[in-house]
Design a protein around this motif. Structure first.
Motif, PDB file in Angstrom:
ATOM      1  N   ALA A  79      26.100  40.593  -8.182  1.00  0.00           N
ATOM      2  CA  ALA A  79      25.428  41.292  -9.318  1.00  0.00           C
ATOM      3  C   ALA A  79      26.409  41.859 -10.040  1.00  0.00           C
ATOM      4  CB  ALA A  79      24.320  42.208  -8.854  1.00  0.00           C
ATOM      5  N   ASN A  80      27.251  42.775  -9.360  1.00  0.00           N
ATOM      6  CA  ASN A  80      28.237  43.515  -9.907  1.00  0.00           C
ATOM      7  C   ASN A  80      29.194  42.650 -10.819  1.00  0.00           C
ATOM      8  OD1 ASN A  80      29.380  46.085 -10.626  1.00  0.00           O
ATOM      9  ND2 ASN A  80      30.741  45.895  -8.814  1.00  0.00           N
ATOM     10  N   SER A  81      29.732  41.598 -10.193  1.00  0.00           N
ATOM     11  CA  SER A  81      30.472  40.605 -11.240  1.00  0.00           C
ATOM     12  C   SER A  81      29.495  40.093 -12.390  1.00  0.00           C
ATOM     13  CB  SER A  81      30.715  39.272 -10.204  1.00  0.00           C
ATOM     14  OG  SER A  81      31.614  40.004  -8.952  1.00  0.00           O
ATOM     15  N   ASP A  82      28.538  39.862 -12.302  1.00  0.00           N
ATOM     16  CA  ASP A  82      27.691  39.540 -13.171  1.00  0.00           C
ATOM     17  C   ASP A  82      27.635  40.298 -14.249  1.00  0.00           C
ATOM     18  OD1 ASP A  82      27.290  37.184 -12.057  1.00  0.00           O
ATOM     19  OD2 ASP A  82      25.128  37.673 -11.440  1.00  0.00           O
ATOM     20  N   VAL A  83      27.415  41.799 -14.181  1.00  0.00           N
ATOM     21  CA  VAL A  83      27.492  42.865 -15.015  1.00  0.00           C
ATOM     22  C   VAL A  83      28.729  42.942 -15.709  1.00  0.00           C
ATOM     23  CG1 VAL A  83      27.289  45.382 -15.382  1.00  0.00           C
ATOM     24  CG2 VAL A  83      25.686  44.393 -13.798  1.00  0.00           C
ATOM     25  N   THR A  84      29.891  42.859 -14.948  1.00  0.00           N
ATOM     26  CA  THR A  84      31.245  42.856 -15.602  1.00  0.00           C
ATOM     27  C   THR A  84      31.460  41.799 -16.505  1.00  0.00           C
ATOM     28  OG1 THR A  84      32.082  43.967 -13.538  1.00  0.00           O
ATOM     29  CG2 THR A  84      33.913  43.080 -14.938  1.00  0.00           C
ATOM     30  N   ARG A 134      32.239  42.274 -20.514  1.00  0.00           N
ATOM     31  CA  ARG A 134      33.400  41.712 -21.232  1.00  0.00           C
ATOM     32  C   ARG A 134      33.069  40.680 -22.430  1.00  0.00           C
ATOM     33  NH1 ARG A 134      34.849  38.962 -16.858  1.00  0.00           N
ATOM     34  NH2 ARG A 134      36.192  40.799 -16.006  1.00  0.00           N
ATOM     35  N   ALA A 135      32.128  39.944 -22.085  1.00  0.00           N
ATOM     36  CA  ALA A 135      31.486  39.083 -23.252  1.00  0.00           C
ATOM     37  C   ALA A 135      31.216  39.882 -24.353  1.00  0.00           C
ATOM     38  CB  ALA A 135      30.488  38.143 -22.750  1.00  0.00           C
ATOM     39  N   ILE A 136      30.410  40.948 -24.202  1.00  0.00           N
ATOM     40  CA  ILE A 136      29.975  41.872 -25.207  1.00  0.00           C
ATOM     41  C   ILE A 136      31.627  42.318 -26.049  1.00  0.00           C
ATOM     42  CG2 ILE A 136      28.997  43.971 -25.875  1.00  0.00           C
ATOM     43  CD1 ILE A 136      27.009  43.498 -23.796  1.00  0.00           C
ATOM     44  N   GLY A 137      32.139  42.696 -25.225  1.00  0.00           N
ATOM     45  CA  GLY A 137      33.632  43.434 -25.926  1.00  0.00           C
ATOM     46  C   GLY A 137      34.390  42.401 -26.371  1.00  0.00           C
ATOM     47  N   GLU A 138      34.577  41.235 -26.125  1.00  0.00           N
ATOM     48  CA  GLU A 138      35.070  39.927 -26.963  1.00  0.00           C
ATOM     49  C   GLU A 138      34.280  39.870 -28.204  1.00  0.00           C
ATOM     50  OE1 GLU A 138      35.247  37.029 -24.180  1.00  0.00           O
ATOM     51  OE2 GLU A 138      36.922  37.793 -22.696  1.00  0.00           O
ATOM     52  N   ASP A 154      22.830  36.639 -31.594  1.00  0.00           N
ATOM     53  CA  ASP A 154      24.034  36.385 -30.649  1.00  0.00           C
ATOM     54  C   ASP A 154      24.469  37.465 -29.711  1.00  0.00           C
ATOM     55  OD1 ASP A 154      24.318  33.707 -31.256  1.00  0.00           O
ATOM     56  OD2 ASP A 154      25.902  33.470 -32.571  1.00  0.00           O
ATOM     57  N   TYR A 155      24.509  38.633 -30.433  1.00  0.00           N
ATOM     58  CA  TYR A 155      24.795  39.920 -29.837  1.00  0.00           C
ATOM     59  C   TYR A 155      23.766  40.330 -28.978  1.00  0.00           C
ATOM     60  CZ  TYR A 155      26.617  44.687 -29.373  1.00  0.00           C
ATOM     61  OH  TYR A 155      26.911  45.915 -28.926  1.00  0.00           O
ATOM     62  N   GLN A 156      22.322  40.142 -29.634  1.00  0.00           N
ATOM     63  CA  GLN A 156      21.400  40.714 -28.762  1.00  0.00           C
ATOM     64  C   GLN A 156      21.168  39.839 -27.326  1.00  0.00           C
ATOM     65  OE1 GLN A 156      18.432  40.508 -31.633  1.00  0.00           O
ATOM     66  NE2 GLN A 156      18.642  42.827 -32.310  1.00  0.00           N
ATOM     67  N   GLN A 164      21.812  39.633 -21.481  1.00  0.00           N
ATOM     68  CA  GLN A 164      22.164  39.108 -20.254  1.00  0.00           C
ATOM     69  C   GLN A 164      22.716  40.374 -19.467  1.00  0.00           C
ATOM     70  OE1 GLN A 164      25.320  35.984 -21.077  1.00  0.00           O
ATOM     71  NE2 GLN A 164      23.603  34.795 -21.890  1.00  0.00           N
ATOM     72  N   ARG A 165      23.576  41.248 -20.158  1.00  0.00           N
ATOM     73  CA  ARG A 165      23.962  42.472 -19.456  1.00  0.00           C
ATOM     74  C   ARG A 165      22.729  43.279 -18.813  1.00  0.00           C
ATOM     75  NH1 ARG A 165      26.996  47.078 -22.975  1.00  0.00           N
ATOM     76  NH2 ARG A 165      24.745  47.164 -23.482  1.00  0.00           N
ATOM     77  N   ASP A 166      21.596  43.309 -19.643  1.00  0.00           N
ATOM     78  CA  ASP A 166      20.378  44.120 -18.999  1.00  0.00           C
ATOM     79  C   ASP A 166      20.053  43.603 -17.870  1.00  0.00           C
ATOM     80  OD1 ASP A 166      20.851  45.916 -21.048  1.00  0.00           O
ATOM     81  OD2 ASP A 166      19.272  45.003 -22.385  1.00  0.00           O
ATOM     82  N   ALA A 167      19.841  42.203 -17.860  1.00  0.00           N
ATOM     83  CA  ALA A 167      19.254  41.173 -16.859  1.00  0.00           C
ATOM     84  C   ALA A 167      20.172  41.625 -15.612  1.00  0.00           C
ATOM     85  CB  ALA A 167      19.199  39.821 -17.143  1.00  0.00           C
ATOM     86  N   ALA A 168      21.326  41.394 -15.896  1.00  0.00           N
ATOM     87  CA  ALA A 168      22.562  41.712 -14.860  1.00  0.00           C
ATOM     88  C   ALA A 168      22.390  43.187 -14.287  1.00  0.00           C
ATOM     89  CB  ALA A 168      23.634  41.506 -15.190  1.00  0.00           C
TER      90      ALA A 168
END
Length: 335
Positions: free
Chosen positions: A153-158, A162-166, A229-231, A236-240
């Motif tokens: 789960a921690n890997s999914d959050v990371t 990262r996808a949001i930052g990119e 796309d951003y939302q 995804q980050r919230d679910a993770a």
């Protein structure tokens, strides 16, 4: 055959009906009495914190105690636990499987682990290693599983972060959802200001507000198509993040169970004592004697059938030989 016939046959073959059970019982008694002395020991496992309705417990519901006892019994005889105990004590897995037994104390979650062996010195080490390994097999392994879930789960959050930052780097904008909401609020305020300025006849102020409104609307038009796309990335980050929170709760519960299953706290080892030969004799001789009696009855039946078969064969042979006698007499009477 009537009952009287059966009794007559049994009386005639009484030596078989009595001899076979006596011989079988005597052989079993000799084996028990002359076998090496056996020793027995018992470990008591009482872990009420592992069973019940507490949040996060592995065994819950009306059948929790039975489920725990069944799971513990299966763990004691599992190949992994037997191999570990064999490595700890030097006793072969086969000997451990034959000597270990798990019984439930009444209808409670408490249980007894009994081990019978010919070496008194091995009793306590085997019981200690068995209870320790079985509890670890049931509960410490859950900590490892829960730790793996937390790491995943921690890997999914990371990855989601990262996808949001990119995305923000590629679109040269940071937190566009907040910018959009702020611009939308600013646009509403500018429109109210323009209406107020028109009302008081401030045309210059109204024109400046119109220019600001145009710029704000342009910004909204630019950000609007990008927001879905951003939302989606934010979702995804919230679910993770939620999954990570649940995994951490599971890990905490697993660690609590592992702590509650500490062998030093929930187990106690009784002293080894000699196994009573008399109880072993009764436990062994009675079934063997019963089997011997059944075998005796079968032998009597077989012997009776064979005896009747031979009796029926003799009259038939005599009848077949009777007609040939006159012919031999006539032949002998000829000159």
């Amino acid at each position: 055959m009537e009952i009287v016939d059966y009794l007559r046959v049994a009386r005639r073959r009484l030596w078989v009906l009595v001899g076979v059970p006596v011989l079988a019982t005597g052989a079993a008694a000799a084996i028990v009495l002359f076998a090496p002395q056996q020793f027995s020991g018992t470990a008591y496992v009482a872990a009420p914190a592992l069973v019940g309705g507490a949040a996060g417990t592995q065994y819950t519901g009306t059948q929790a105690a039975n489920q725990f006892v069944a799971a513990f019994g299966a763990a004691v005889t599992s190949p992994r636990v037997l191999a570990d105990v064999a490595g700890d004590t030097g006793v072969s897995p086969e000997r451990l499987r034959d000597g270990l037994a798990v019984t439930q104390v009444g209808a409670s979650s408490q249980l007894e682990v009994t081990y019978i062996a010919g070496d008194r010195a091995k009793i306590a080490p085997v019981l200690t290693a068995t209870t320790t390994r079985a509890l670890a097999f049931l509960f410490s392994s859950q900590v490892g599983i829960a730790t793996g879930e937390v790491e995943a789960a921690n890997s999914d959050v990371t990855a989601a972060t990262r996808a949001i930052g990119e995305w923000e780097k590629a679109n040269k904008v940071s937190q566009p959802d907040r910018i959009y909401q702020a611009t939308l609020g600013e646009l509403t305020s500018l429109r109210q200001q323009r209406l107020s300025m028109h009302a008081v006849g401030n045309d210059r102020g109204a024109d400046a507000a119109t220019d600001a409104i145009t710029a704000a609307q342009r910004k909204l038009d630019e950000l609007g198509p990008k927001l879905p796309d951003y939302q989606a990335l934010l979702a995804q980050r919230d679910a993770a993040t939620n999954a990570l929170s649940q995994a951490r709760e599971g890990l905490q519960a697993a660690r609590a169970q592992a702590q509650a299953a500490d062998p030093k706290q929930v187990t106690s080892i009784g002293e080894a004592h000699e196994v009573s030969r008399m109880s072993e004799l009764v436990r062994t001789a009675l079934p063997v004697g019963g089997a011997g009696l059944l075998l005796g009855v079968l032998l009597v039946g077989v012997l009776e059938l064979l005896s009747r078969g031979r009796a029926a064969t003799r009259p038939a042979a005599a009848t077949a030989a009777a007609p040939s006698a006159p012919a031999e007499t006539v032949t002998a009477a000829r000159p």
